[in-house]
Every structure is written in structure tokens, then in C-alpha cells.
Scaffold this motif. Structure first.
Motif: not given
Length: 67
Positions: A10-17, A47-49
Motif C-alpha cells: 500500500a505504501d509503494a502504491a501510494v508513492t506511485h499515485a 490509489a485504488a490499489i
């Protein structure tokens, strides 16, 4: 996958978003306005991920050893 793994994903996905949102904002302000919508759309997917991983993590037991 355990809770910690989902939190890390989740942390990595937020960084991408976040990066994609910044790129979309830059595109809107510059010469690449045609790229803004696709960048924002992909950022929204990331963000959804992140949200999905966060929700899964919230349902799993915390297995972090107490110190």
C-alpha cells in the motif's frame, strides 16, 4: 501474504499515485496537456490499489512481535 506485506505494498502504491499526480499537475501547466488525463487516470488506479491493500491489511491480524 501477511499484514506487513500488504502495508508495504500500500505504501509503494501510494508513492506511485503521488508521483503520477505530480506528473499530471506538471503536464496541465506545461506543453503536455494531452498527457494529464492519462497520467491522472493511472494515478487513480494506483490509489485504488493502495486502498485495496490497506483494506486487506486491516482485516489481517497484527503479527508484529511486541518489544
Amino acid at each position: 501474504m501477511n499484514r506487513r506485506a500488504h502495508i508495504d505494498l500500500a505504501d509503494a502504491a501510494v508513492t506511485h499515485a503521488e508521483r503520477l499526480a505530480g506528473a499530471a499537475e506538471t503536464a496541465v501547466k506545461g506543453d503536455a496537456r494531452h498527457k494529464a488525463v492519462p497520467l491522472a487516470a493511472v494515478g487513480s488506479l494506483w490509489a485504488a490499489i493502495a486502498d485495496s491493500h490497506t483494506r486487506i491489511a486491516s482485516l489481517l491480524p497484527d503479527t508484529t512481535p511486541e518489544v
